[in-house]
Design a protein around this motif. Sequence first.
Motif, PDB file in Angstrom:
ATOM      1  N   HIS A 211       0.739  -0.999  -0.231  1.00 58.92           N
ATOM      2  CA  HIS A 211       0.610   0.038  -0.169  1.00 58.92           C
ATOM      3  C   HIS A 211       0.624   1.362   0.192  1.00 58.92           C
ATOM      4  N   ILE A 212       0.243   2.222  -0.494  1.00 58.15           N
ATOM      5  CA  ILE A 212       1.460   3.066  -0.910  1.00 58.15           C
ATOM      6  C   ILE A 212       1.714   4.165   0.256  1.00 58.15           C
ATOM      7  N   PHE A 213       0.384   4.183   1.381  1.00 63.42           N
ATOM      8  CA  PHE A 213       1.359   4.742   2.209  1.00 63.42           C
ATOM      9  C   PHE A 213       2.456   4.079   3.496  1.00 63.42           C
ATOM     10  N   ALA A 214       2.303   3.231   3.911  1.00 63.91           N
ATOM     11  CA  ALA A 214       3.513   2.314   4.488  1.00 63.91           C
ATOM     12  C   ALA A 214       5.014   2.879   3.311  1.00 63.91           C
ATOM     13  N   ARG A 215       4.382   2.016   2.151  1.00 63.37           N
ATOM     14  CA  ARG A 215       6.059   1.962   1.227  1.00 63.37           C
ATOM     15  C   ARG A 215       6.464   3.484   0.789  1.00 63.37           C
ATOM     16  N   THR A 216       5.284   4.608   1.333  1.00 65.40           N
ATOM     17  CA  THR A 216       6.505   6.334   0.617  1.00 65.40           C
ATOM     18  C   THR A 216       7.184   6.206   1.852  1.00 65.40           C
ATOM     19  N   VAL A 217       5.387   6.774   3.966  1.00 64.67           N
ATOM     20  CA  VAL A 217       6.189   7.012   4.812  1.00 64.67           C
ATOM     21  C   VAL A 217       7.381   6.128   5.468  1.00 64.67           C
ATOM     22  N   GLU A 218       7.498   5.209   4.832  1.00 67.45           N
ATOM     23  CA  GLU A 218       8.382   4.380   5.777  1.00 67.45           C
ATOM     24  C   GLU A 218       9.699   3.918   5.112  1.00 67.45           C
ATOM     25  N   HIS A 219       9.072   3.228   3.768  1.00 66.61           N
ATOM     26  CA  HIS A 219      10.311   2.325   3.209  1.00 66.61           C
ATOM     27  C   HIS A 219      10.998   3.689   2.484  1.00 66.61           C
ATOM     28  N   LEU A 299      -1.114  12.420  14.638  1.00 64.87           N
ATOM     29  CA  LEU A 299      -0.667  13.312  14.072  1.00 64.87           C
ATOM     30  C   LEU A 299      -1.004  12.862  12.952  1.00 64.87           C
ATOM     31  N   PRO A 300      -2.631  12.918  12.149  1.00 65.71           N
ATOM     32  CA  PRO A 300      -3.173  12.262  11.026  1.00 65.71           C
ATOM     33  C   PRO A 300      -2.890  13.582  10.228  1.00 65.71           C
ATOM     34  N   GLY A 301      -2.512  12.592   7.986  1.00 66.23           N
ATOM     35  CA  GLY A 301      -2.337  13.780   7.614  1.00 66.23           C
ATOM     36  C   GLY A 301      -3.449  12.941   6.610  1.00 66.23           C
ATOM     37  N   TYR A 302      -2.737  12.869   5.084  1.00 67.42           N
ATOM     38  CA  TYR A 302      -3.620  12.682   4.234  1.00 67.42           C
ATOM     39  C   TYR A 302      -3.778  12.910   2.844  1.00 67.42           C
ATOM     40  N   GLY A 303      -3.879  11.666   2.370  1.00 69.05           N
ATOM     41  CA  GLY A 303      -3.272  11.765   0.541  1.00 69.05           C
ATOM     42  C   GLY A 303      -3.898  10.787   0.046  1.00 69.05           C
ATOM     43  N   LEU A 304      -3.714  10.580  -1.219  1.00 68.09           N
ATOM     44  CA  LEU A 304      -3.840   9.550  -2.006  1.00 68.09           C
ATOM     45  C   LEU A 304      -3.184   8.679  -2.843  1.00 68.09           C
ATOM     46  N   THR A 305      -3.799   7.367  -3.187  1.00 67.65           N
ATOM     47  CA  THR A 305      -2.310   6.785  -4.611  1.00 67.65           C
ATOM     48  C   THR A 305      -2.001   7.707  -5.083  1.00 67.65           C
ATOM     49  N   SER A 307      -1.066  11.015  -5.096  1.00 68.52           N
ATOM     50  CA  SER A 307      -0.973  11.661  -5.028  1.00 68.52           C
ATOM     51  C   SER A 307       0.974  11.230  -4.002  1.00 68.52           C
ATOM     52  N   SER A 308       0.955   9.751  -4.199  1.00 69.28           N
ATOM     53  CA  SER A 308       2.215   9.354  -3.693  1.00 69.28           C
ATOM     54  C   SER A 308       2.648   9.445  -2.740  1.00 69.28           C
ATOM     55  N   PRO A 309       1.520   9.257  -1.716  1.00 66.88           N
ATOM     56  CA  PRO A 309       0.161   9.903  -1.639  1.00 66.88           C
ATOM     57  C   PRO A 309       0.299  10.835  -0.973  1.00 66.88           C
ATOM     58  N   HIS A 347       4.337  15.802  -6.431  1.00 68.71           N
ATOM     59  CA  HIS A 347       3.506  14.127  -6.229  1.00 68.71           C
ATOM     60  C   HIS A 347       2.948  13.689  -7.663  1.00 68.71           C
ATOM     61  N   VAL A 348       1.438  14.436  -7.647  1.00 69.40           N
ATOM     62  CA  VAL A 348       1.259  14.320  -8.505  1.00 69.40           C
ATOM     63  C   VAL A 348       0.905  12.944  -9.381  1.00 69.40           C
TER      64      VAL A 348
END
Length: 500
Positions: A211-219, A299-305, A307-309, A347-348
Amino acid sequence: MNPRSLPDLLPMQARRLGDRPALRRKRWGRYEDISWRRYAESVGSLARGLIELGVKPGQAVAVWSENRLEWLLADNAILAVGAVTVPLHASLPPGQLAFPLTDAEVQWIFVASSRQLEQVQELRLPGLRGILAFEDVSFARLSARGQSLTTELPGARPEDLATIMYTSGTTGRPKGVMLTHANLLSNAVAYAQAAQIASDAVVLNWLPLSHIFARTVEHYVHLVAGSTLCLAESAESVIRNLAEIAPTHFNSVPRFYEKILGADLRHMFGPRLRWLGSGGAPLPPHVAEAFAQAGLLVLPGYGLTESSPVIALNRPDCHRAGTVGPALPGVEIRIAQDGEILTRGSHVMQGYWKQPTETDEVLRDGWLATGDLGALDADGFLSITGRKKDLIVLSSGKKVAPAYLEAKLVADPDIDQAVVFGDGRSYLTALLVSALTPEQLTERVRILLADLAPWEQVKRFAVLTEPFSVARDEMTVSLKLRRAAIFARHRAKIDALYEL
């Protein structure tokens, strides 16, 4: 450091950090640290093995596996040879593999086990040239073969395609989101800056890397920051792993935070924790309040696949309750006349794979139409109010954003999940997942929605004891509600709520 693409990151950190721990995993009951130098060498060997195998720049290579060290090695190696990673959720049934593998023209696929290898073979996909199982001797041989080679790795340019990610989608067939190295790298750099992730951070990963969330913000953020990324053994063991790792940072979806409210939160997350990240769905106010009372910052954030996300994020030193924070550095946000959130920046995504019409529907003059409704306050903090396509239009013509009402309903600790209906009807109804009876909930629902307009009141509701689930296709893998599937499954109950 001045990386131009994702494959530049790991060699740079290996030269900078050497024997410092890059990764931590539990193996045979004991934790093992993998240094930055060893990590880079392992990826290099695997990448050279892939070149020897015949993998070429631009070819699509899939990864169908749960989180594990080999997932990270495979993704980095695929990108290092200039190929395109197509991640597939580990929970995806074999019968649902054929579409993304065929649509993305995948030629090679990594799988976790021999059983998965057999399941892919049974699909008899004509374009597939090879299957590599992490737990099979062929994977070890491929890496060993690469160690003996000195082939130069082609790497990638910023504009090159890095991944095709198939959105789980709340409606319709999945779409392949095309993200370049520039897309992902810019988002990881901006996130690391805004979230203040540095090389002393210790992050425990348990969310799926597919999933893009963990892939970007962690990996990828871990590669940018030079932090230590620790892999949880499984979703079932994450509580135990938290106690063992004592991370400085931890990301999750609101559903996890809600489930552990009865625990000793401060003790559970350990003494080193700086903050908790939340994404994928709105964070219920009562959950945020409970964590705040325990001295834990969420800390909530917002995004979608697409937008990278990440589009917006609350910062450790700049956060506001009830919002998803201000835009990331380099990210623009504006609200369209109809309330839809639009975003523009590096990011788009480039578009949907082989779907130009669908691409044109969401990309307009460089702006990505997110499909979400929201508002910006005077200080630039973004609030999400619902999904544009989910808007309920009552028979009176009044419009209602169901997600806003649902967030209010689940603020009650005894209401686990809520779905609001009423399109084309004269009033709103809801399905509530709770252990309480309708009689016990009636007054609570009235109080929860008391500050809303008359047409926003839920007049009648039914109570379900069994939660909505991914297994029954009622939720996406990122735990978003599939309203159409829920409506179809419970149509008789919903229709009964409109009978006099």
